[in-house]
Design a protein around this motif. Structure first.
Motif, PDB file in Angstrom:
ATOM      1  N   VAL A 206       0.950  -0.937   0.172  1.00 59.14           N
ATOM      2  CA  VAL A 206       0.102   0.021  -0.096  1.00 59.14           C
ATOM      3  C   VAL A 206       1.134   1.246   0.008  1.00 59.14           C
ATOM      4  O   VAL A 206       2.109   1.738   0.737  1.00 59.14           O
ATOM      5  CB  VAL A 206      -0.733   0.135   0.989  1.00 59.14           C
ATOM      6  CG1 VAL A 206      -1.410   1.012   1.008  1.00 59.14           C
ATOM      7  CG2 VAL A 206      -1.808  -1.482   1.382  1.00 59.14           C
TER       8      VAL A 206
ATOM      9  N   LEU B  64       0.070   5.635  -0.012  1.00 62.59           N
ATOM     10  CA  LEU B  64      -0.592   6.536   0.511  1.00 62.59           C
ATOM     11  C   LEU B  64       0.499   8.131   0.252  1.00 62.59           C
ATOM     12  O   LEU B  64       1.222   8.742   0.757  1.00 62.59           O
ATOM     13  CB  LEU B  64      -0.805   6.546   2.105  1.00 62.59           C
ATOM     14  CG  LEU B  64      -1.630   5.386   2.083  1.00 62.59           C
ATOM     15  CD1 LEU B  64      -1.573   5.707   3.737  1.00 62.59           C
ATOM     16  CD2 LEU B  64      -2.935   5.187   1.510  1.00 62.59           C
TER      17      LEU B  64
ATOM     18  N   GLU C  83       4.496  10.704   0.431  1.00 67.55           N
ATOM     19  CA  GLU C  83       4.159   9.462   0.073  1.00 67.55           C
ATOM     20  C   GLU C  83       5.046   8.291   1.027  1.00 67.55           C
ATOM     21  O   GLU C  83       6.335   8.144   1.436  1.00 67.55           O
ATOM     22  CB  GLU C  83       4.685   8.449  -1.159  1.00 67.55           C
ATOM     23  CG  GLU C  83       4.641   7.938  -2.030  1.00 67.55           C
ATOM     24  CD  GLU C  83       4.441   7.287  -3.268  1.00 67.55           C
ATOM     25  OE1 GLU C  83       3.449   7.601  -4.066  1.00 67.55           O
ATOM     26  OE2 GLU C  83       4.916   6.184  -3.005  1.00 67.55           O
TER      27      GLU C  83
ATOM     28  N   GLN D 231      -3.849   6.647  -3.435  1.00 67.50           N
ATOM     29  CA  GLN D 231      -3.529   5.110  -2.974  1.00 67.50           C
ATOM     30  C   GLN D 231      -2.891   4.872  -3.633  1.00 67.50           C
ATOM     31  O   GLN D 231      -3.955   4.623  -4.820  1.00 67.50           O
ATOM     32  CB  GLN D 231      -4.104   4.947  -1.906  1.00 67.50           C
ATOM     33  CG  GLN D 231      -4.123   3.124  -1.327  1.00 67.50           C
ATOM     34  CD  GLN D 231      -5.325   2.961  -0.628  1.00 67.50           C
ATOM     35  OE1 GLN D 231      -6.337   3.948  -0.295  1.00 67.50           O
ATOM     36  NE2 GLN D 231      -5.110   1.691  -0.581  1.00 67.50           N
TER      37      GLN D 231
ATOM     38  N   SER E 284     -13.263   4.895  -1.874  1.00 58.32           N
ATOM     39  CA  SER E 284     -12.319   6.271  -2.136  1.00 58.32           C
ATOM     40  C   SER E 284     -12.459   7.881  -1.934  1.00 58.32           C
ATOM     41  O   SER E 284     -12.053   8.416  -1.925  1.00 58.32           O
ATOM     42  CB  SER E 284     -11.357   5.952  -2.683  1.00 58.32           C
ATOM     43  OG  SER E 284     -11.023   6.157  -3.917  1.00 58.32           O
TER      44      SER E 284
ATOM     45  N   THR F  66      -6.293   9.375  -1.501  1.00 59.87           N
ATOM     46  CA  THR F  66      -6.424   8.595  -0.556  1.00 59.87           C
ATOM     47  C   THR F  66      -7.195   8.973   0.275  1.00 59.87           C
ATOM     48  O   THR F  66      -7.280  10.073   0.247  1.00 59.87           O
ATOM     49  CB  THR F  66      -5.066   9.748  -0.150  1.00 59.87           C
ATOM     50  OG1 THR F  66      -3.867   9.583  -0.928  1.00 59.87           O
ATOM     51  CG2 THR F  66      -4.153   9.605   1.576  1.00 59.87           C
TER      52      THR F  66
ATOM     53  N   ALA G 285      -7.952   2.628   3.773  1.00 63.21           N
ATOM     54  CA  ALA G 285      -6.901   2.915   3.047  1.00 63.21           C
ATOM     55  C   ALA G 285      -6.435   1.154   2.986  1.00 63.21           C
ATOM     56  O   ALA G 285      -6.702   0.985   2.223  1.00 63.21           O
ATOM     57  CB  ALA G 285      -5.599   3.280   2.940  1.00 63.21           C
TER      58      ALA G 285
END
Length: 370
Positions: free
Chosen positions: A16, A18, A60, A135, A165, A243, A250
């Protein structure tokens, strides 16, 4: 440059990424503190990585390889706590959300890194407008061909990912009437949208070679597709998520991708075709514009659904493929779909009550922090 070989990865593992907002705690506009944050966090013991993004008000974070939702949550929590601690020292804050509600793109500064300077030289003002926050979810695939099959099967669910999302209703101080306005900025890039239809790696390699021969691309990073293969990781990377406002959300989105992938690998429930993409852009627009209240046209049957209805049907269909440690995350996701709530609606509700966008951002920073 030739295309890298598709590396082996354990099927259905997760990663993952973000992209996060750095905001001033006085006026809650973006603040260019990425270099200071990275300096403070240089020796932080966190899983995954913390890296700069294209402008200096962004940062990030990523996990390492995760087995399920609980693993992803634990990894992101460690990194989130380290970020919050560093932000407190700098008297700034972090926030999720696909856009900052009132930042002015022309005030942003490009991060001092060769790749970002190259992008700016090519794309001009689009680069600063790319101060948006997404994301990305990687899912491990057992082979290159399985990765391409995974990519095109997941493409049918792109509207689900966008609506679930969506957290970017405000842009440049205005309500856009979109739940996810972020993706309109991505669409401005010429190599965005859907990946070419190829189900075998040798066909994809031929496409890649043709594109490199034109001089238009130099690596896979030049493609801004909604989903793309990541051969060096042995994964497929879903890139359409805004995000979310919280790491819990998430993680739930990543768990949804993983459960869909498990269903695909176990049952091979349908064969992707080029015709799947006849309604792709329409479904994508509906999800961006109306979020969970959008319409969805099934590309296989041409039957129309409410997007919320189609998500709930899909969640029911894949229930048996949800790992034990991901069930709670998907239960929370299903609950919010039943209630018709996503982060875009939460942001609009906060604005309706406060009538001030800085207050909306302040509340978002608290939601990310705890």
């Amino acid at each position: 440059m030739t295309l890298e070989a598709f590396q082996q990865s354990e099927a259905l593992t997760l990663g993952v990424e973000l992209e996060l907002q750095l905001v001033n705690t006085n006026h809650y506009d973006l603040t260019p503190y990425a270099p200071d944050m990275l300096a403070l966090l240089k020796n932080a013991q966190v899983p995954g990585s913390i890296v700069p993004e294209v402008t200096t008000s962004m940062i990030e974070i990523s996990t390492g390889i995760c087995t399920d939702a609980q693993d992803a949550y634990q990894q992101l929590s460690v990194t989130r706590d380290a970020l919050v601690k560093a932000a407190d020292k700098l008297n700034i804050a972090l926030s999720g959300g696909g856009t900052h509600p009132f930042q002015q793109w022309h005030q942003q500064r490009i991060y001092n890194k060769p790749r970002f300077k190259e992008i700016t030289a090519l794309y001009g003002y689009l680069t600063k407008q790319f101060t948006i926050f997404g994301q990305h979810v990687h899912v491990g695939c057992p082979s290159a061909d399985a990765g391409l099959m995974m990519l095109h099967r997941l493409s049918r669910y792109i509207p689900h990912f966008i609506a679930l999302s969506a957290s970017s209703p405000f842009v440049q101080g205005q309500d856009t009437a979109f739940d996810s306005a972020r993706l309109n900025s991505v669409f401005a890039f010429p190599l965005s949208g859907r990946a070419p239809f190829a189900l075998h790696w040798e066909d994809f390699e031929r496409y890649y070679d043709k594109m490199t021969a034109t001089g238009v691309i130099h690596s896979m990073k030049d493609f801004y597709w909604d989903i793309r293969p990541k051969p060096e990781f042995g994964t497929v990377e879903v890139r359409v998520f805004d995000t979310p406002l919280s790491i819990e959300r998430a993680v739930a989105l990543a768990a949804y991708v993983q459960a869909l992938g498990a269903w695909f690998l176990a049952e091979e429930p349908f064969e992707p075709s080029e015709d799947d993409y006849l309604v792709y852009t329409y479904n994508r627009f509906q999800a961006c514009r109306f979020g969970l209240e959008g319409a969805y046209v099934d590309p296989a049957t041409s039957e129309s659904f409410g997007l919320r209805e189609h998500i709930l049907l899909t969640l029911q269909r894949i229930q048996s493929y949800v790992p034990e440690n991901s069930k709670e995350a998907l239960q929370q996701l299903r609950k919010t779909v039943n209630e018709g709530v996503n982060d875009a609606s939460r942001l609009r509700e906060a604005y309706a009550q406060a009538q001030q966008l800085p207050e909306v951002v302040r509340q978002s920073t608290l939601r990310f922090r705890y």
